[in-house]
Design a protein around this motif. Structure first.
Motif, PDB file in Angstrom:
ATOM      1  N   GLN A 154     -77.818 -43.702  -9.254  1.00 20.04           N
ATOM      2  CA  GLN A 154     -77.546 -45.023  -8.683  1.00 20.04           C
ATOM      3  C   GLN A 154     -77.766 -45.042  -7.170  1.00 20.04           C
ATOM      4  OE1 GLN A 154     -73.380 -46.111  -8.936  1.00 20.04           O
ATOM      5  NE2 GLN A 154     -73.597 -47.346  -7.086  1.00 20.04           N
ATOM      6  N   LEU A 155     -77.232 -44.038  -6.479  1.00 18.54           N
ATOM      7  CA  LEU A 155     -77.345 -44.001  -5.020  1.00 18.54           C
ATOM      8  C   LEU A 155     -78.787 -43.732  -4.583  1.00 18.54           C
ATOM      9  CD1 LEU A 155     -74.092 -42.054  -4.048  1.00 18.54           C
ATOM     10  CD2 LEU A 155     -74.519 -44.514  -3.891  1.00 18.54           C
ATOM     11  N   ALA A 156     -79.503 -42.889  -5.333  1.00 20.57           N
ATOM     12  CA  ALA A 156     -80.895 -42.608  -4.978  1.00 20.57           C
ATOM     13  C   ALA A 156     -81.754 -43.858  -5.122  1.00 20.57           C
ATOM     14  CB  ALA A 156     -81.437 -41.482  -5.855  1.00 20.57           C
ATOM     15  N   HIS A 157     -81.490 -44.630  -6.167  1.00 19.75           N
ATOM     16  CA  HIS A 157     -82.217 -45.898  -6.343  1.00 19.75           C
ATOM     17  C   HIS A 157     -81.940 -46.829  -5.167  1.00 19.75           C
ATOM     18  CE1 HIS A 157     -83.957 -49.427  -8.224  1.00 19.75           C
ATOM     19  NE2 HIS A 157     -82.810 -50.066  -8.096  1.00 19.75           N
ATOM     20  N   GLN A 158     -80.686 -46.866  -4.715  1.00 16.84           N
ATOM     21  CA  GLN A 158     -80.328 -47.701  -3.562  1.00 16.84           C
ATOM     22  C   GLN A 158     -81.046 -47.220  -2.306  1.00 16.84           C
ATOM     23  OE1 GLN A 158     -76.094 -48.123  -2.915  1.00 16.84           O
ATOM     24  NE2 GLN A 158     -76.364 -49.073  -0.906  1.00 16.84           N
ATOM     25  N   LEU A 159     -81.134 -45.909  -2.127  1.00 19.84           N
ATOM     26  CA  LEU A 159     -81.863 -45.359  -0.978  1.00 19.84           C
ATOM     27  C   LEU A 159     -83.304 -45.848  -0.969  1.00 19.84           C
ATOM     28  CD1 LEU A 159     -80.808 -41.578  -0.847  1.00 19.84           C
ATOM     29  CD2 LEU A 159     -80.156 -43.358   0.770  1.00 19.84           C
ATOM     30  N   ARG A 160     -83.950 -45.755  -2.121  1.00 23.68           N
ATOM     31  CA  ARG A 160     -85.365 -46.111  -2.188  1.00 23.68           C
ATOM     32  C   ARG A 160     -85.575 -47.604  -1.963  1.00 23.68           C
ATOM     33  NH1 ARG A 160     -84.968 -42.347  -6.477  1.00 23.68           N
ATOM     34  NH2 ARG A 160     -85.024 -43.986  -8.066  1.00 23.68           N
ATOM     35  N   GLN A 161     -84.660 -48.416  -2.493  1.00 26.48           N
ATOM     36  CA  GLN A 161     -84.803 -49.860  -2.311  1.00 26.48           C
ATOM     37  C   GLN A 161     -84.596 -50.273  -0.864  1.00 26.48           C
ATOM     38  OE1 GLN A 161     -86.387 -50.023  -5.345  1.00 26.48           O
ATOM     39  NE2 GLN A 161     -85.934 -52.115  -4.784  1.00 26.48           N
ATOM     40  N   GLU A 162     -83.674 -49.600  -0.184  1.00 21.77           N
ATOM     41  CA  GLU A 162     -83.384 -49.933   1.212  1.00 21.77           C
ATOM     42  C   GLU A 162     -84.190 -49.079   2.188  1.00 21.77           C
ATOM     43  OE1 GLU A 162     -79.173 -49.829   1.899  1.00 21.77           O
ATOM     44  OE2 GLU A 162     -78.731 -51.086   0.163  1.00 21.77           O
ATOM     45  N   LYS A 163     -85.054 -48.207   1.624  1.00 18.01           N
ATOM     46  CA  LYS A 163     -85.952 -47.362   2.424  1.00 18.01           C
ATOM     47  C   LYS A 163     -85.183 -46.417   3.344  1.00 18.01           C
ATOM     48  CE  LYS A 163     -89.867 -50.524   2.175  1.00 18.01           C
ATOM     49  NZ  LYS A 163     -89.249 -51.481   1.245  1.00 18.01           N
ATOM     50  N   TRP A 164     -84.332 -45.604   2.724  1.00 18.49           N
ATOM     51  CA  TRP A 164     -83.611 -44.561   3.437  1.00 18.49           C
ATOM     52  C   TRP A 164     -83.956 -43.206   2.835  1.00 18.49           C
ATOM     53  CZ3 TRP A 164     -80.813 -45.690   7.689  1.00 18.49           C
ATOM     54  CH2 TRP A 164     -80.291 -46.975   7.832  1.00 18.49           C
ATOM     55  N   LEU A 165     -83.771 -42.167   3.637  1.00 18.08           N
ATOM     56  CA  LEU A 165     -83.784 -40.783   3.168  1.00 18.08           C
ATOM     57  C   LEU A 165     -82.468 -40.149   3.603  1.00 18.08           C
ATOM     58  CD1 LEU A 165     -87.390 -39.702   4.274  1.00 18.08           C
ATOM     59  CD2 LEU A 165     -86.663 -40.310   1.971  1.00 18.08           C
ATOM     60  N   THR A 166     -81.916 -39.282   2.774  1.00 18.12           N
ATOM     61  CA  THR A 166     -80.666 -38.618   3.116  1.00 18.12           C
ATOM     62  C   THR A 166     -80.906 -37.143   3.400  1.00 18.12           C
ATOM     63  OG1 THR A 166     -78.412 -38.123   2.385  1.00 18.12           O
ATOM     64  CG2 THR A 166     -80.119 -38.099   0.691  1.00 18.12           C
ATOM     65  N   SER A 167     -80.069 -36.581   4.265  1.00 19.83           N
ATOM     66  CA  SER A 167     -80.188 -35.155   4.580  1.00 19.83           C
ATOM     67  C   SER A 167     -78.909 -34.384   4.265  1.00 19.83           C
ATOM     68  CB  SER A 167     -80.525 -34.967   6.068  1.00 19.83           C
ATOM     69  OG  SER A 167     -79.467 -35.456   6.882  1.00 19.83           O
ATOM     70  N   THR A 168     -77.830 -35.090   3.921  1.00 21.14           N
ATOM     71  CA  THR A 168     -76.556 -34.427   3.655  1.00 21.14           C
ATOM     72  C   THR A 168     -75.882 -35.043   2.431  1.00 21.14           C
ATOM     73  OG1 THR A 168     -76.284 -34.043   6.030  1.00 21.14           O
ATOM     74  CG2 THR A 168     -74.338 -33.714   4.642  1.00 21.14           C
ATOM     75  N   ILE A 169     -75.474 -34.184   1.506  1.00 20.42           N
ATOM     76  CA  ILE A 169     -74.834 -34.629   0.266  1.00 20.42           C
ATOM     77  C   ILE A 169     -73.391 -34.123   0.260  1.00 20.42           C
ATOM     78  CG2 ILE A 169     -74.883 -34.470  -2.260  1.00 20.42           C
ATOM     79  CD1 ILE A 169     -77.959 -34.033  -1.939  1.00 20.42           C
ATOM     80  N   VAL A 170     -72.453 -35.011  -0.014  1.00 21.57           N
ATOM     81  CA  VAL A 170     -71.021 -34.677   0.016  1.00 21.57           C
ATOM     82  C   VAL A 170     -70.390 -35.018  -1.333  1.00 21.57           C
ATOM     83  CG1 VAL A 170     -68.825 -35.017   1.209  1.00 21.57           C
ATOM     84  CG2 VAL A 170     -70.986 -35.280   2.481  1.00 21.57           C
ATOM     85  N   VAL A 171     -69.681 -34.079  -1.902  1.00 21.15           N
ATOM     86  CA  VAL A 171     -68.939 -34.310  -3.143  1.00 21.15           C
ATOM     87  C   VAL A 171     -67.442 -34.236  -2.841  1.00 21.15           C
ATOM     88  CG1 VAL A 171     -68.353 -33.359  -5.415  1.00 21.15           C
ATOM     89  CG2 VAL A 171     -70.747 -33.487  -4.685  1.00 21.15           C
ATOM     90  N   LYS A 172     -66.692 -35.178  -3.393  1.00 19.64           N
ATOM     91  CA  LYS A 172     -65.238 -35.224  -3.199  1.00 19.64           C
ATOM     92  C   LYS A 172     -64.532 -35.242  -4.541  1.00 19.64           C
ATOM     93  CE  LYS A 172     -63.145 -39.100  -1.843  1.00 19.64           C
ATOM     94  NZ  LYS A 172     -62.639 -40.162  -0.945  1.00 19.64           N
TER      95      LYS A 172
END
Length: 380
Positions: free
Chosen positions: A267-285
């Motif tokens: 879900q979040l990756a799809h949102q990244l692609r739609q809003e044209k973002w790339l992420t460099s840090t992944i956090v799990v809680k």
């Protein structure tokens, strides 16, 4: 008051960053991308002369230009250089929109009362080049569409002013592919009915274009006629996106929790692609049943691919879940975002993988986010 909108674009940004670090690359055909099965993220003008273009498979690019030097690319460095340019422009401009990692819109409306907008922008471009060593082009007009097209025509290291009286003469002879919203599919569709220049497109009845292209037809007609009232949106840097799930009943179903994390990543990756973002840090809680909360993060190469994000998130979960207690909440956050036009990590993903994600995104946009999902993201 007539609007004064500037579009600024760093020329072959990735290539220019590499040449800044290594002057021996100057004048050589350069391809930025990854691996034999990867695709071209960017290329120099020397490579484009042979037909190389962005998103082309590396193997095909090297067949066209065997002498090209392939460089894997360094998104961390590119992001740093983009931030330097942003700071220089933001310091001087009253209203700036960062449209991607290497392009900007400036609203200078009203500044002509104090000094010429065109001359002022020339001085700003010179300041960027002097302080960063990166070449930049720009165009000034009364709207975003005409300015963006103008920058494309001015490159490399060029600039132009398109006054209102010159907009139609400037646009008319150009190919419809110069209009930002015209992709390959739209170009082929319009070409089949004899529409290949902006002049021809501008004279078509808007109703016919709407019947042919749907809701985008009217917007395309406006752009062909040099009409675009889209405002320059003030620049703000988004810090993160996240998703959390609180269980109605505290859970120890580890397989089910991992399935949930996989779904969050998708879900979040799809949102990244739609809003044209790339992420460099992944956090799990995770939050245990006794309300103790723990987080763990890892750095990754800039990406918006859910297979990369989910793999890292699941590895983090395995490391963080050590108490064997019931879990009350699980969350996934993506930070260290870079805003750009690159919907995939072109340095890591193959042409086949990029095509797959593009097809999945198209289905989700048309039929809803749940229309297509990974099997590992379903709770059977």
């Amino acid at each position: 008051m007539e609007r004064a909108i500037v579009h600024m674009d760093l020329d072959t940004f990735f290539v220019s960053c590499e040449r800044k670090n290594n002057s021996a690359l100057n004048g050589r055909p350069i391809i930025i991308g990854g691996g034999d099965r990867g695709v071209v993220a960017s290329c120099s003008y020397e490579s484009r002369y042979f037909g190389v273009r962005s998103a082309m498979p590396i193997k095909m690019a090297l067949k066209l230009c065997p002498e090209a030097k392939v460089i894997r690319g360094d998104m961390d460095f590119y992001s740093k250089m983009s931030h330097e340019v942003t700071e220089i422009i933001e310091e001087k401009v009253p209203l700036m929109e960062k449209a991607s990692i290497d392009e900007f819109y400036l609203d200078l409306s009203g500044m002509d009362r104090f000094f010429g907008c065109y001359q002022w922008t020339q001085e700003l471009a010179s300041r960027v080049m002097k302080n960063t060593g990166l070449p930049i082009s720009f165009a000034l007009s009364n709207n975003k569409t005409v300015s963006k097209i103008g920058t494309g025509e001015a490159k490399p290291i060029g600039h132009m002013e398109i006054k209102e009286s010159m907009i139609r003469p400037f646009l008319n002879p150009l190919s419809i592919k110069k209009i930002p919203m015209v992709g390959d599919v739209t170009f082929q569709l319009l070409s089949r009915v004899g529409i290949r220049t902006i002049h021809t497109l501008s004279e078509m009845p808007p109703e016919m274009l709407q019947n042919l292209l749907g809701k985008n037809g009217q917007e395309l007609w406006k752009k062909a006629n040099g009409i675009d009232n889209t405002p320059v949106v003030p620049f703000t840097e988004r810090k993160s996106i996240s998703s959390e799930h609180t269980f109605e009943i505290d859970s120890i179903d580890i397989a089910g929790i991992k399935t949930l994390i996989t779904g969050m990543a998708e879900q979040l990756a799809h949102q990244l692609r739609q809003e044209k973002w790339l992420t460099s840090t992944i956090v799990v809680k995770i939050r245990y049943s006794n309300f103790d909360t723990e987080t763990k993060q890892c750095r990754v190469s800039y990406t918006s691919a859910d297979h990369t994000i989910s793999r890292c998130a699941l590895e983090l979960f395995d490391k963080i879940y050590t108490r064997r207690m019931r879990i009350r909440l699980v969350g996934l956050k993506l930070t260290g975002l870079v805003h750009g036009e690159y919907q995939m990590n072109l340095f890591e993903d193959t042409q086949e993988m990029i095509s797959l994600y593009q097809a999945m995104d198209h289905i989700k946009i048309r039929f809803g986010k749940q229309a297509v999902r990974r099997a590992s993201g379903f709770d059977f």
